[in-house]
Motif scaffolding. Structure first.
Motif, PDB file in Angstrom:
ATOM      1  N   SER B  50       0.816  -1.199  -0.046  1.00  0.00           N
ATOM      2  CA  SER B  50      -0.053   0.044  -0.108  1.00  0.00           C
ATOM      3  C   SER B  50       0.991   1.272   0.145  1.00  0.00           C
ATOM      4  N   THR B  51       2.042   1.151   0.888  1.00  0.00           N
ATOM      5  CA  THR B  51       2.971   2.296   0.774  1.00  0.00           C
ATOM      6  C   THR B  51       3.373   2.633  -0.667  1.00  0.00           C
ATOM      7  N   LEU B  52       3.627   1.564  -1.457  1.00  0.00           N
ATOM      8  CA  LEU B  52       4.343   1.789  -2.479  1.00  0.00           C
ATOM      9  C   LEU B  52       3.298   2.378  -3.391  1.00  0.00           C
ATOM     10  N   ALA B  53       1.722   1.932  -3.395  1.00  0.00           N
ATOM     11  CA  ALA B  53       0.890   2.511  -4.116  1.00  0.00           C
ATOM     12  C   ALA B  53       0.486   4.015  -3.771  1.00  0.00           C
ATOM     13  N   ARG B  54       0.756   4.267  -2.500  1.00  0.00           N
ATOM     14  CA  ARG B  54       0.707   5.641  -2.279  1.00  0.00           C
ATOM     15  C   ARG B  54       1.544   6.439  -2.790  1.00  0.00           C
ATOM     16  N   ALA B  55       2.824   5.920  -2.844  1.00  0.00           N
ATOM     17  CA  ALA B  55       3.971   6.868  -3.222  1.00  0.00           C
ATOM     18  C   ALA B  55       3.954   7.143  -4.568  1.00  0.00           C
TER      19      ALA B  55
END
Ligand code: SF4
Lengths: 306, 319
Positions: B50-55
């Motif tokens: 999810s962090t990757l997606a948000r980044a």
């Protein structure tokens, strides 16, 4: 796979479809809230009563045969008497209590309205911005609120008097200017938790500006607690005004307010209970109505609650 | 390289903690995405998906690294410029109801991105675009006047999809879009996404912990573990012939490949716990649970390197 045949470019869809949506596409939260509010019987009745009290306060003194400051020497402290037209009796100075109560309503309702609106506008926007922006700015803004909290209210009022002279509107603004602090704290707390909600992140992801997010997503979702606090704030403001008047900083004779009438009446409670009973009863009814309206508004503003 | 849409280079997101330590959410991740390609990202919860997606969506500040969107470094754009770019990449979230403002009607919710990103549109244009997208995601126009809580999870996810696609983006990032839904509804939403991807020329980044969902949706698959890429390759090669011990373990724990019949979550088949992302293991992050771990694995960080056509693996001793 019917969708495959259509391109993704937004083609004009059926005219019928558009007509259908035109009928209600522009419904807003507030329009819906009004409709729901009008289905709430307690709220509607309260609005009717409140309107009545307001109209009576505004026009009653004009229609009354007794001027607000006329002293009837032979009626000093006389009880309510339906024969001679002094329905609420007379006050300790021999003035008609009915007309004075109505007259006091003007001041009390006005101070309730103005001060609460000031507190609402300033408090909600300040709190929402502070909470949404967060970080150092939030810290600064909230420390500023703390500092204002620390300034004694009376000192603040006296200072204003010295600079601007005695002015009733100024008093209202001063009260509102102090009461917004609580509102700001409440709204900021709400905003901090709203900021973490997925729909706020979704709005950021779809390119909505910060200001629009605060206006469209944050503030409407804080309205529940704000409404509740507002219904508590109005009586508080009315009482603060009477306290100021009691100290000679508020309204001056022959003007009056419910708060003043009640505190005067309280001094004669034993011999002449009506002097306090009538203004207190009207204040009580007003506050009750505000409570119902506030509750109704809070429910009406929440679409989940039908 | 002209059809390269997105390039992510050495992306790193650390969340600093008190006391000088930090959570390694995404650690040195690089990948590319071509036009109309769909990339599946799979991993256990807490692996940084999810962090990757948000980044990638620029909702999360990067600690280091670059995100290049159609030749532009979007991670350094000014806020205004970034907003102009937002039209081209949109996102849908895991919890469909929570990602819709409860106090807005569907009409307002779907129109919102249009109003924000294309303020010059006239009201009638907005309305007709909203109507048309609502129809395309399989909802009735009568839905427009209602509030999110009146819909089921699947319908809410359709509303979210409509909201994302109404601005006609090139890339749609889907963060676990079906994991909160009923099994029966999952397939419908997945098929809708596939259909829209074809007809709207979308690229997808599709995140899931569910290997069968990723298999259904992706051209290429990325396997994440503790914020690092373990394996990255073409779907069939990677899933039929996994070269990384972790990928292998994932596949073994998720038997049924048909998402229509069964929802097969990743059973914790692997021994041991996922190590804390605050103090990830030295060398290869997977070594604490890897059956093949050797001395070298504790010392050297394995680079992600090509091991066959269209397949990359980060392991010293690939299978
Ligand atoms: S590098 Fe070593 S520990 Fe890591 S996956 Fe490969 S064999 Fe296992």
């Amino acid at each position: 796979m019917a969708g495959l045949t259509r391109g993704c470019a937004m083609s004009e869809s059926d005219v019928a479809v558009q007509e259908l949506a035109k009928a209600g596409g522009g419904r807003s939260l507030w329009q819906d809230a009004w409709r729901r509010l009008f289905r709430n019987r307690a709220a509607v009745a309260s609005m009717a009563v409140l309107t009545l009290i307001t109209l009576a306060s505004v026009f009653g003194p004009l229609l009354s045969p007794h001027p607000v400051d006329k002293i009837y020497w032979d009626l000093i402290g006389s009880p309510p008497d339906w024969q001679n037209g002094f329905y609420f009796g007379a006050d300790a100075n021999g003035r008609d209590l009915l007309v004075r109560t109505l007259y006091g309503g003007r001041i009390s309702l006005l101070v309730g309205l103005v001060a609460t609106l000031v507190a609402l506008l300033v408090g909600v926007s300040y709190g929402a911005i502070s909470g949404y922006v967060g970080g150092r700015i939030d810290n600064l803004m909230m420390r500023f609120v703390d500092i204002l909290y620390a300034i004694p209210f009376m000192f603040f009022v006296i200072l204003l008097m010295v600079f601007f002279g005695r002015n009733i509107i100024l008093i209202f603004l001063a009260i509102g200017g102090v009461e917004w602090l609580d509102m700001a704290r409440i709204v900021r707390g709400q905003t901090l938790s709203l900021r973490e909600k997925e729909f706020v992140e979704a709005a950021v992801a779809s390119g909505v500006r910060g200001a629009a997010i605060v206006r469209r997503h944050v503030i409407p979702n804080t309205l529940g607690p704000v409404m509740v606090y507002m219904t508590l704030l109005v009586p508080k403001v009315i009482l603060v005004e009477s306290f100021l008047s009691f100290l000679g900083l508020g309204v001056q004779e022959p003007m009056t307010s419910w708060g003043v009438l009640i505190s005067e009446g309280a001094r004669q409670m034993e011999e002449a209970p009506w002097m306090m009973a009538f203004p207190a009863a009207i204040l009580g009814v007003t506050l009750l109505c505000l409570n119902f309206i506030g509750d109704g508004l809070r429910d009406a503003l929440d679409p989940r609650d039908r | 390289m002209s059809d390269q849409l997105l390039a992510v280079r050495h992306l790193r997101v650390l969340f600093p903690l008190k006391g000088g330590q930090s959570v390694h959410a995404v650690d040195d991740v690089s990948f590319g995405l071509r036009d109309r390609e769909s990339l599946g990202i799979v991993g256990e919860s807490g692996c940084g998906k999810s962090t990757l997606a948000r980044a990638v969506m620029n909702l999360q500040a990067l600690t280091s690294g670059q995100i290049i969107w159609r030749g532009v470094f979007i991670d350094t754009l000014k806020r205004r410029e970034l907003r102009d770019r937002r039209r081209e990449f949109q996102m849908i979230f895991q919890d469909p109801l929570a990602s819709l403002d409860p106090r807005m009607t569907v009409a307002k919710l779907v129109a919102e991105p249009l109003r924000a990103l294309r303020p010059n549109l006239r009201t009638e244009e907005v309305r007709s675009m909203v109507n048309s997208i609502i129809d395309r995601v399989g909802l009735d126009v009568s839905a427009l006047d209602r509030y999110p809580h009146e819909f089921s999870g699947g319908q809410c996810q359709r509303i979210s999809i409509a909201r994302a696609l109404v601005v006609e983006p090139k890339l749609l990032v889907c963060d676990e879009p079906v994991s909160a839904l009923d099994v029966s509804v999952q397939a419908q939403i997945l098929n809708l996404l596939k259909e829209l991807q074809e007809s709207c020329d979308l690229s997808l980044i599709f995140i899931s912990h569910d290997l069968s969902v990723v298999r259904h949706m992706s051209d290429r698959v990325m396997v994440l573990y503790l914020g690092k890429i373990m394996e990255l390759g073409d779907r069939d090669r990677l899933l039929n012939n996994p070269r990384h011990p972790y990928t292998r373990a994932l596949i073994n724990s998720a038997p049924a490949p048909d998402p229509n019949k069964e929802r097969d979550r990743l059973a914790p088949l692997l021994e041991g716990e996922v190590p804390s992302p605050i103090n990830p293991p030295s060398g290869c992050v997977f070594r604490t649970r890897c059956p093949k771990a050797a001395e070298r694995c504790a010392k050297d960080v394995p680079d992600l390197r090509p091991i066959g056509p269209g397949q990359n693996v980060a392991c010293h001793f690939p299978e």
